[in-house]
Design an enzyme around this catalytic site. Structure first.
Site, short mmCIF file in Angstrom:
data_model
loop_
_atom_site.label_atom_id
_atom_site.label_comp_id
_atom_site.label_asym_id
_atom_site.label_seq_id
_atom_site.Cartn_x
_atom_site.Cartn_y
_atom_site.Cartn_z
N LYS A 48 -66.11 -39.11 -43.62
CA LYS A 48 -66.04 -38.41 -44.87
C LYS A 48 -66.11 -39.42 -46.04
CE LYS A 48 -63.03 -37.44 -47.75
NZ LYS A 48 -61.90 -37.15 -48.66
N ASP A 90 -64.23 -32.11 -46.83
CA ASP A 90 -62.73 -32.39 -47.16
C ASP A 90 -61.95 -31.01 -46.49
OD1 ASP A 90 -62.94 -30.74 -49.30
OD2 ASP A 90 -62.35 -32.30 -50.72
#
Length: 223
Positions: free
Chosen positions: A127, A145
């Site tokens: 991420k 997320d």
């Protein structure tokens, strides 16, 4: 009436894109930074921490060291003292120190615009690498997320097994040239209209438009 009366997935995607573009045509990066290195550090600090809190911590940290050469010289204990409000400070401070030295030793003090090299850095997962690649270097990426994972489920864009699957599903549904902005647009929409507290899948405009007959809260699976 059931959710079978919802818009088709294609219609949902088109509506979501149009709505988010109209609300947030030029979404800013919420983490304060000035270059790829400071963005990398800010994103690393944002793990299990709000962007707002990160933005209160990074000015002092970057006043001390805003590049890998200087950061690598700062004692880990000093870094930890500054970033303690962000949580997980022992792990994050060590990661910041070590990755700074790696950037100096292996990348001439520059953040590499390379997926594999980024994900090898301590404290940098997929991420974080996705955010840096998209927002610092303009490479197409879709950083997912927990908030994007939640909204994608509410909007019927993924089955919600995990963030990896959610990323694949969103990349398949949305044009590549929308990914970098869309990542930020969804985050801003989630905070303003479709947060965990303000919407349960039946309140905000996107949820109501995509699922006009949904009567019960949408149960979402945590990643």
């Amino acid at each position: 009436m059931s959710e079978s009366k919802s818009l088709s997935k294609t219609a949902r995607v088109e509506f979501i894109l149009h709505k988010l573009q109209s609300l947030y045509p030029n979404p800013p990066i919420p983490l304060q930074h000035k270059d790829p290195f400071t963005l990398l550090i800010a994103v690393l600090l944002s793990a299990q921490c709000t962007d707002e809190r990160v933005n209160t911590v990074t000015p002092a940290l970057f006043a001390l060291a805003d590049n890998p050469f200087d950061m690598a010289k700062v004692p880990v204990e000093k870094i930890q003292e500054i970033i303690r409000p962000c949580g997980l400070s022992p792990q994050k401070s060590k990661a910041i120190s070590v990755l700074s030295q790696i950037l100096v030793d292996e990348h001439q003090g520059q953040v590499p615009a390379d997926w594999e090299a980024l994900e090898r850095l301590p404290g940098v997962g997929h991420k974080t690498a996705s955010v840096v690649m998209s927002q610092a270097f303009g490479h197409p990426a879709f950083a997912v997320d927990t908030h994007i994972h939640r909204l994608a489920q509410r909007w019927g864009l993924t089955n919600g097994k995990n963030v990896v699957q959610t990323e694949k599903d969103l990349k398949r549904l949305f044009p590549q040239d929308t990914w970098n902005a869309l990542h930020l647009q969804i985050i801003y929409y989630g905070r303003e209209f479709c947060s965990a507290r303000s919407c349960d899948g039946t309140v905000c405009e996107i949820c109501r438009t995509c699922y006009p007959t949904r009567k019960k809260p949408k149960i979402v699976l945590k990643p």
